[in-house]
Design an enzyme around this catalytic site. Structure first.
Site, PDB file in Angstrom:
ATOM      1  N   LYS A  83       0.894  -1.402  -0.017  1.00 38.41           N
ATOM      2  CA  LYS A  83       0.006  -0.069  -0.154  1.00 38.41           C
ATOM      3  C   LYS A  83       0.742   1.253  -0.045  1.00 38.41           C
ATOM      4  O   LYS A  83       1.791   1.319   0.422  1.00 38.41           O
ATOM      5  CB  LYS A  83      -0.891  -0.047   1.336  1.00 38.41           C
ATOM      6  CG  LYS A  83      -1.878   1.076   1.353  1.00 38.41           C
ATOM      7  CD  LYS A  83      -2.921   0.843   2.603  1.00 38.41           C
ATOM      8  CE  LYS A  83      -3.962   2.009   2.428  1.00 38.41           C
ATOM      9  NZ  LYS A  83      -4.895   1.704   3.685  1.00 38.41           N
ATOM     10  N   SER A 158      -9.961   1.759   2.593  1.00 41.22           N
ATOM     11  CA  SER A 158      -8.825   2.506   1.749  1.00 41.22           C
ATOM     12  C   SER A 158      -7.923   1.805   0.903  1.00 41.22           C
ATOM     13  O   SER A 158      -7.169   2.360   0.054  1.00 41.22           O
ATOM     14  CB  SER A 158      -8.360   3.592   2.520  1.00 41.22           C
ATOM     15  OG  SER A 158      -7.584   2.938   3.531  1.00 41.22           O
ATOM     16  N   SER A 182      -9.826  -0.582   6.636  1.00 44.64           N
ATOM     17  CA  SER A 182      -9.259  -0.403   5.325  1.00 44.64           C
ATOM     18  C   SER A 182      -8.673  -1.669   4.650  1.00 44.64           C
ATOM     19  O   SER A 182      -8.313  -2.076   3.615  1.00 44.64           O
ATOM     20  CB  SER A 182      -8.270   0.579   5.456  1.00 44.64           C
ATOM     21  OG  SER A 182      -8.968   1.625   5.345  1.00 44.64           O
TER      22      SER A 182
HETATM   23  N1  GLN Z   1     -12.874   4.116   5.986  1.00 50.00           N
HETATM   24  C1  GLN Z   1     -12.369   4.410   7.405  1.00 50.00           C
HETATM   25  C2  GLN Z   1     -12.218   6.009   7.399  1.00 50.00           C
HETATM   26  O1  GLN Z   1     -11.951   6.610   6.344  1.00 50.00           O
HETATM   27  C3  GLN Z   1     -11.397   3.668   7.616  1.00 50.00           C
HETATM   28  C4  GLN Z   1     -10.288   3.736   6.795  1.00 50.00           C
HETATM   29  C5  GLN Z   1      -8.901   3.292   7.251  1.00 50.00           C
HETATM   30  O2  GLN Z   1      -9.278   2.022   7.860  1.00 50.00           O
HETATM   31  N2  GLN Z   1      -7.736   3.601   7.068  1.00 50.00           N
HETATM   32  O3  GLN Z   1     -11.301   6.391   8.360  1.00 50.00           O
END
Ligand code: GLN
Length: 484
Positions: A83, A158, A182
């Site tokens: 990532k 994400s 994510s």
């Molecule tokens: N969708 C969640 C957020 O936007 C989790 C994102 C993540 O785990 N990085 O905070």
């Protein structure tokens, strides 16, 4: 293991098979790499899992050097997609943001160093929502990533790029980060397995911080066995991360056996399978519960009304921490500096942040600063911190009676592109079952539980701190089948 149409038999093999075949014939590794790059050549233009892909010639050269030294290690030459918020020495690390478009880290994150030392090869850096803020990968400053099962749908976020690279056989396994879901949400939407470790089990050194008290790095793979193999490599104490746990780890692969290692008592929290969960998702979920019961696992139901508050609690804490963590991007020390002019430092700072950050990141910095401001702090941040503590205590009590809990990973099937991105509440609601786990620092895994209308459905298993072994064991029962 059910694979999307992009995969071929050779490109979908597991780490174990790769390791075995390479031991028999070192040239097999080159054939495998060429096949993966063939898949990439054919499909990456549409899918767009990667932000930076290493040329095949670079990867081959690296592998030749490793093979010459005669030591491939436990990952056996696996191609690891990383990532783009995890630092890689000499390879651009953008966090999906214009702000870091040209940033090349001078060092490797601890997880990347460990992967390399264990015979893993970084193949490229994957697309993500900007600074990991989002659930669909549509918040990437560059382009969205598409779901390999249905190109009109999002892959989740994400870490959408990491999940798609693995699902579509454009990599063997991937590293991703999970602050509120994510790793698990994209794993669920792409039919892959994703594990968020116990907070502190895996080093955060070199991970660009979003919500530091919630962030964890973890693996995504096409099967439970591959996820266990990567967890073995990346877990363990790191003096460079002050929140790293001092626990002896490793040996996760021995939990992936296909039969229960003990008579598990599993709980379903009623709030996670009621309001707002798609009927079709529930049907698949119930069939997984039935399957577990056949394995002599007891499944019981319990209520936890406090979970009702986990989404607002998460978003207050995550945004507050993000507003503080992202203050470092001033255009002077990192990222774009360009030819911004200004008499005062604050003018330069303003211009750079206006140009470098996307709308969602700005929204969160503003809201995060707001909940931390004088006079409001007690009503928002402090209160959220207290609720977080209560959620942790409730889970601690619950796991005195149960070994693990099970829920759908997402309340819905993968949304269509553009369907939820303009509606923050709808978007944030996709995380309803994943964020409580991060608030409490618990480990959780998402594993494919079945398919509906040709789309994968993920099931989430979570448990008390450091219960990764049991979670992998239970996930394997659900996964059934082999590993390719
Ligand atoms: N969708 C969640 C957020 O936007 C989790 C994102 C993540 O785990 N990085 O905070």
């Amino acid at each position: 293991m059910t694979l999307p149409p992009q995969c071929t038999q050779l490109s979908s093999i597991s780490i174990k098979t790769l390791r075995r075949r390479v031991e028999e014939d070192p040239d097999f590794l080159f054939k495998y790499i060429e096949e993966v790059y063939r898949v990439i050549e054919k499909y990456e233009e549409r899918l767009r899992a990667y932000i930076t892909l290493r040329p095949m010639s670079d990867v081959i050269r690296e592998v030749e050097n490793i093979v010459k030294r005669g030591k491939l290690g436990p990952l056996g030459g696996a191609l690891v997609a990383v990532k783009d918020n995890i630092s890689t020495r000499g390879i651009r690390t953008t966090c999906g943001s214009k702000m870091l478009e040209d940033y090349v880290p001078p060092y490797d994150a601890t997880v990347v160093r460990k992967i390399k030392e264990s015979g893993g090869i970084v193949i490229g850096k994957t697309n993500m929502d900007e600074f990991a803020m989002g659930s669909t990968t549509e918040n990437s400053a560059f382009y969205p990533t598409l779901n390999p099962w249905d190109l009109s749908r999002v892959p989740g976020g994400s870490s959408g790029g990491s999940a798609v690279a693995v699902a579509a056989c454009e990599a063997t396994v991937a590293l991703a980060s999970d602050t509120g879901g994510s790793i698990r949400l994209p794993a669920a939407y792409t039919g892959t397995v994703g594990l968020k470790p116990t907070y502190g089990l895996v080093s955060r050194y070199g991970l660009v911080a979003y919500g530091s008290s919630l962030d964890q790095v973890g693996p995504i793979g096409r099967c439970v066995e591959d996820v266990a193999a990567v967890l073995d490599v990346i877990s363990g104490h790191d003096p460079r991360d002050s929140t790293s746990l001092k626990v002896g780890v490793g040996g996760f692969e021995k939990y992936v056996v296909g039969s229960p290692l003990k008579k598990y008592r599993i709980v379903v929290i009623e709030e996670m399978v009621s309001e707002g969960v798609d009927e079709k998702i529930l049907k698949t979920f119930n069939s997984v519960v039935d399957l577990l019961s056949k394995h002599d696992v007891t499944v019981e139901f319990r209520k936890m009304p406090l979970l009702h508050y986990s989404l607002p609690t998460y978003y207050i804490i995550a945004m507050a921490e993000a507003s503080s963590n992202l203050a470092r991007f001033d255009g002077l020390r990192y990222g774009i500096r360009s030819d911004v002019e200004g008499k005062l430092w604050v003018d330069v700072y303003r211009k750079i942040r206006l140009a470098g950050f996307g709308d969602e990141v700005k929204r969160r910095i503003l809201l995060g600063t707001y909940v931390l401001s004088e006079g409001l702090y007690e009503g928002y941040y402090l209160k959220a911190a207290k609720v977080r503590r209560l959620i942790y205590q409730e889970f601690t009590k619950l796991f005195k009676d149960y070994d693990a809990a099970i829920s759908p990973t997402s309340p819905t099937l993968p949304p269509r592109i553009s369907e939820v991105i303009t509606d923050p509440i709808k978007l944030y609601s996709l995380d309803i079952d994943t964020v409580p786990i991060n608030l409490a620092g618990l480990p959780a895994i998402s594993v494919p539980g079945g398919f509906i209308d040709g789309l994968p459905v993920g099931v989430q298993i979570f448990g008390p701190p450091l219960s990764e072994g049991s979670l992998l064991n239970i996930a394997k029962l659900i996964e059934g089948g082999g590993c390719g």
